[in-house]
Design an enzyme around this catalytic site. Structure first.
Site, PDB file in Angstrom:
ATOM      1  N   ASP A 167     -11.798 -10.112  -0.744  1.00 47.96           N
ATOM      2  CA  ASP A 167     -13.354 -10.478   0.177  1.00 47.96           C
ATOM      3  C   ASP A 167     -14.369  -9.571  -0.802  1.00 47.96           C
ATOM      4  O   ASP A 167     -14.145  -8.195  -1.182  1.00 47.96           O
ATOM      5  CB  ASP A 167     -13.449 -10.011   1.382  1.00 47.96           C
ATOM      6  N   ASN A 210       2.158  -5.049  -3.196  1.00 42.87           N
ATOM      7  CA  ASN A 210       0.749  -5.458  -2.813  1.00 42.87           C
ATOM      8  C   ASN A 210      -0.215  -3.896  -2.571  1.00 42.87           C
ATOM      9  O   ASN A 210       0.268  -3.131  -1.948  1.00 42.87           O
ATOM     10  CB  ASN A 210       0.874  -6.349  -1.651  1.00 42.87           C
ATOM     11  N   HIS A 238     -10.136  -6.145  -2.052  1.00 43.80           N
ATOM     12  CA  HIS A 238     -11.930  -6.015  -1.030  1.00 43.80           C
ATOM     13  C   HIS A 238     -12.752  -5.198  -2.003  1.00 43.80           C
ATOM     14  O   HIS A 238     -12.643  -3.972  -1.996  1.00 43.80           O
ATOM     15  CB  HIS A 238     -11.073  -4.728  -0.281  1.00 43.80           C
ATOM     16  N   GLU A 265       0.607  -1.285   0.529  1.00 41.75           N
ATOM     17  CA  GLU A 265       0.293  -0.035   0.170  1.00 41.75           C
ATOM     18  C   GLU A 265       0.738   1.546  -0.163  1.00 41.75           C
ATOM     19  O   GLU A 265       0.574   2.379   0.484  1.00 41.75           O
ATOM     20  CB  GLU A 265      -1.227  -0.108   1.166  1.00 41.75           C
ATOM     21  N   GLU A 278      -6.609 -10.749  -1.108  1.00 40.41           N
ATOM     22  CA  GLU A 278      -7.300 -10.487  -0.064  1.00 40.41           C
ATOM     23  C   GLU A 278      -8.550 -10.417  -1.043  1.00 40.41           C
ATOM     24  O   GLU A 278      -9.611  -9.643   0.025  1.00 40.41           O
ATOM     25  CB  GLU A 278      -6.033  -9.314   0.740  1.00 40.41           C
TER      26      GLU A 278
HETATM   27  C1  XIL Z   1      -6.418  -6.119   8.156  1.00 42.07           C
HETATM   28  C2  XIL Z   1      -6.594  -7.150   8.892  1.00 42.07           C
HETATM   29  O1  XIL Z   1      -7.708  -7.594   8.455  1.00 42.07           O
HETATM   30  C3  XIL Z   1      -7.152  -6.632  10.434  1.00 42.07           C
HETATM   31  O2  XIL Z   1      -7.375  -8.028  11.530  1.00 42.07           O
HETATM   32  C4  XIL Z   1      -6.371  -5.378  11.329  1.00 42.07           C
HETATM   33  O3  XIL Z   1      -7.216  -5.153  12.203  1.00 42.07           O
HETATM   34  C5  XIL Z   1      -5.914  -5.045  10.025  1.00 42.07           C
HETATM   35  O4  XIL Z   1      -5.844  -5.101   9.041  1.00 42.07           O
HETATM   36  N1  XIL Z   1      -5.311  -4.279   3.831  1.00 42.07           N
HETATM   37  C6  XIL Z   1      -3.859  -5.366   3.587  1.00 42.07           C
HETATM   38  C7  XIL Z   1      -4.059  -6.200   5.345  1.00 42.07           C
HETATM   39  O5  XIL Z   1      -3.074  -5.595   3.224  1.00 42.07           O
HETATM   40  O6  XIL Z   1      -2.796  -6.477   6.619  1.00 42.07           O
HETATM   41  C8  XIL Z   1      -5.404  -5.684   6.177  1.00 42.07           C
HETATM   42  O7  XIL Z   1      -5.598  -6.678   7.536  1.00 42.07           O
HETATM   43  C9  XIL Z   1      -6.795  -5.469   5.300  1.00 42.07           C
HETATM   44  C10 XIL Z   1      -6.613  -3.716   4.663  1.00 42.07           C
END
Ligand code: XIL
Length: 352
Positions: free
Chosen positions: A272, A206, A242, A165, A270
């Site tokens: 969802d 990422n 996401h 990020e 990631e």
């Molecule tokens: C999130 C986790 O799911 C949570 O449990 C934590 O509190 C915060 O981080 N992008 C990412 C992940 O790269 O590491 C994040 O994970 C979600 C967004």
């Protein structure tokens, strides 16, 4: 350079991995004879095209039988949802805590699952002591962290999210402490340090909101093209994905493909999707189909297993509901992994 104790463990891990692989192969043979069920789980279906299907996991929940059954039943890759982040692994300068991550790695290796590494350097979830560092002190902390963590798990990790990020929506660099203190070169410094610490892991950049051709993915694309042109070590780009049920995915596949055409692998890291029912399933299907259509898309990870344990609270974004029942979205993904040849879900007249 710091040489962490884990470097010795790498030898042990390699031996264990061979033993585990042998066991897994035997088990697979026994299981496959007579059942022919290989393409009825997400992991097995993905494996048929050489891909993985993974989930983000939490060490404590590995002891929960319902959770681990769902994990073992459908997934052949894991990533630590939080346990390998900087705040978890180096709470004090130079003092490492690998316990949660080790638990995940051991669990995965005992089952022949791959492990993704997440994440070596990120503006968020930094321990307090890092947030206060400036200039060369921050640089040395970053390099020491990468050396310690990637070195500890060297040989155990399929691909590392080296940097997470680091871009804004408009394609510029995020104004984090790393960017402000270290300047533009910090990302390539991180990648070079990761290569030194674990020459066998694939090294990924990422990010989120990179779900199509847009200014943010353009900025990342330019960085990756530049890295490839100058020989900075980078092997893959992770697309967090996401999403929501109304996400526009019209250029999702084209975006994956243009990165792949630069000579890097692409991974859905990631995934969802907030929502429910057919609308949610349709977004999951589109993402899976896009990955299947890009030969360098090596796999998909969902950011959790069940809606009962998701960072997105009540958005019910995962493939298993709060009672570990497979959702429409699950069957859509399974079907897409099988190129449309799956059996319809139980009790359903046809494909979702
Ligand atoms: C999130 C986790 O799911 C949570 O449990 C934590 O509190 C915060 O981080 N992008 C990412 C992940 O790269 O590491 C994040 O994970 C979600 C967004």
């Amino acid at each position: 350079m710091i040489h962490s104790p884990r470097r010795r463990r790498r030898v042990w891990s390699a031996v264990a991995a061979v033993a585990t692989a042998g066991l897994a192969a035997t088990t697979a043979l026994v299981m496959s004879s007579g059942t022919a069920q290989a393409a009825e789980t997400l992991g097995a279906s993905a494996a048929e095209s050489g891909r993985y299907f993974g989930a983000a996991v939490v060490p404590n929940l590995l002891n929960d039988g319902t959770y681990s059954s769902a994990l073992d039943g459908d997934f052949n890759s894991v990533v630590a949802e939080n346990a390998m982040k900087w705040d978890a692994t180096e709470p004090n300068p130079g003092q490492f805590n690998f316990s949660g991550g080790d638990q995940i790695v051991d669990y995965a290796q005992a089952r022949g699952m791959e492990v993704r590494g997440h994440t070596l350097v990120w503006h968020a979830q930094q321990p307090g002591w890092v947030q206060n560092l400036t200039g060369n002190d921050l640089r040395q902390a970053m390099l020491g962290h990468i050396d310690g963590v990637a070195g500890h798990w060297a040989g155990d990790i399929e691909s590392w999210d080296v940097v997470n990020e680091a871009f804004e929506w408009d394609g510029s660099r995020r104004q984090s402490n790393l960017q402000q203190q270290l300047g533009d070169g910090w990302i390539e410094e991180a990648f070079r340090a990761a290569r030194d610490a674990d020459p066998n892991a694939k090294l990924c950049y990422n990010d989120f909101s990179t779900d199509g051709l847009n200014p943010k993915s353009d900025g990342i694309y330019d960085m990756v093209a530049d890295f490839k042109a100058r020989g900075v070590p980078i092997d893959c780009v992770g697309f967090q994905s996401h999403l929501g049920s109304n996400s526009d995915l019209s250029t999702y596949q084209a975006n994956l493909q243009r990165f792949a055409d630069l000579g890097v692998d692409v991974e859905i890291t990631e995934l969802d999707v907030g929502g429910s029912g057919g609308a949610q399933a349709n977004v999951y299907r589109q993402v899976t189909e896009a990955c299947m259509a890009v030969s360098r898309c090596t796999g998909i990870t969902t950011w959790g297993i069940t809606d009962a344990h998701s960072w997105r609270g009540d958005e019910t974004p995962l493939l298993f509901d709060g009672n570990y029942q497979k959702k429409d979205a699950y069957y859509a993904v399974l079907d897409a992994l099988n190129d449309g040849d799956s059996e319809p879900p139980p009790g359903d007249g046809g494909h979702v």
